[in-house]
Design an enzyme around this catalytic site. Structure first.
Site, mmCIF file in Angstrom:
data_model
loop_
_atom_site.group_PDB
_atom_site.id
_atom_site.type_symbol
_atom_site.label_atom_id
_atom_site.label_comp_id
_atom_site.label_asym_id
_atom_site.label_seq_id
_atom_site.Cartn_x
_atom_site.Cartn_y
_atom_site.Cartn_z
ATOM 1 C CD GLU A 48 -2.978 -1.058 2.300
ATOM 2 O OE1 GLU A 48 -2.814 -0.184 3.179
ATOM 3 O OE2 GLU A 48 -3.909 -1.882 2.318
ATOM 4 C CG ASP A 187 0.171 -4.154 17.506
ATOM 5 O OD1 ASP A 187 -0.587 -4.840 16.808
ATOM 6 O OD2 ASP A 187 0.523 -3.004 17.208
ATOM 7 C CB ALA A 198 -7.066 -3.414 12.241
ATOM 8 C CD GLN A 199 -11.834 -7.017 11.714
ATOM 9 O OE1 GLN A 199 -12.412 -7.721 12.524
ATOM 10 N NE2 GLN A 199 -12.261 -5.807 11.392
#
Length: 267
Positions: A48, A187, A198-199
């Site tokens: 990304e 984390d 994130a999930q």
């Protein structure tokens, strides 16, 4: 690296500053270094980031400067692994690789970064060759070490261990061994099958919050059901209108994948 909004703003400022400094410089070698952007790590974040920098140079900043052409900026994506997006499989990895290369991103695989300094990076290729890339702006997206808090927790609770990244290996209910009311999420938790995305953090924290609320109503730790991660799939954007998406056994890319990514993040 990028772990917070402040980090993101700092990274954006450094990227834009590199173009501005190149505009003011009359030294060709310095300009080349300033207009070389290296992204280390070809996972979702690296893909990304490389795509966004390439789009910024080719579209957003095109024609914005008098003395430099932003479209000549070089974006390099490096990874020690032999593939792009290894967790998403060969098919989607090749799709992402082809799209990035079409955008002009220089993808260098099986290339391990061995040193980083203010002027660039040192790379070791698979054949043992050591080479240097002069680059003023480096983005690290190859993973980070967990907070030192994880090691502190392990040292202060008998039988608790941390994984190679320093994350706490938790019990099935996300608690520390021997401490049923101490939850580790985000984390800092290490759970088999739960990616560091994130999930995993969202679902883990939701589970812990519900367990704490249930405890306040009288539920004992022995009555808790183990944490179960629901895989909603993996997605990565490459550029405007282009992404790759994996939901279970379903894999697709391009505009439809970008719409799916947009829907997930907006709704």
């Amino acid at each position: 690296g990028m772990k917070s909004i402040d980090d993101a703003l700092e990274l954006r400022a450094r990227i834009l500053s590199a173009f501005e400094q190149a505009e003011r410089s009359s030294d060709p070698a310095r300009r080349e270094k300033l207009l070389t952007f290296t992204v280390v790590g070809a996972g979702p974040t690296g893909v990304e980031m490389a795509g966004q920098i390439a789009e910024l140079a080719d579209h957003t900043l095109k024609g914005a400067f008098r003395h430099i052409d932003s479209t000549t900026a070089r974006v390099i994506l490096l990874d020690a692994a032999p593939a792009v997006l290894p967790p998403m499989g060969e098919k989607l990895g090749n799709k992402a690789k082809a799209r990035l290369e079409k955008m002009g991103v220089d993808i260098q695989l099986s290339a391990m970064v061995t040193d980083v300094d203010r002027n660039g990076i040192t790379v070791k290729d698979a054949d043992g060759t050591i080479r240097r890339i002069e680059s003023a702006t480096k983005v690290w997206s190859a993973g980070v070490q967990a907070s030192p808090l994880g090691k502190m927790i392990a040292e202060r609770s008998e039988g608790t261990e941390v994984d190679r990244a320093g994350r706490v290996i938790v019990e099935p209910d996300l608690t520390v061994k021997g401490h049923p009311n101490v939850f580790v999420v985000g984390d800092l938790m290490s759970v088999p099958g739960v990616p560091g995305q994130a999930q995993g953090a969202i679902q883990g924290s939701t589970y812990a919050a519900k367990a704490i609320k249930a405890g306040l109503k009288g539920q004992t730790p022995a009555e808790r059901t183990p944490f179960k991660y629901f895989d909603k799939g993996s997605m990565a954007t490459i550029s405007r209108f282009s992404a790759v998406c994996q939901i279970g056994k379903l894999e697709f890319s391009g505009f439809l994948a970008w719409l799916a990514w947009l829907a997930l993040h907006l709704y």
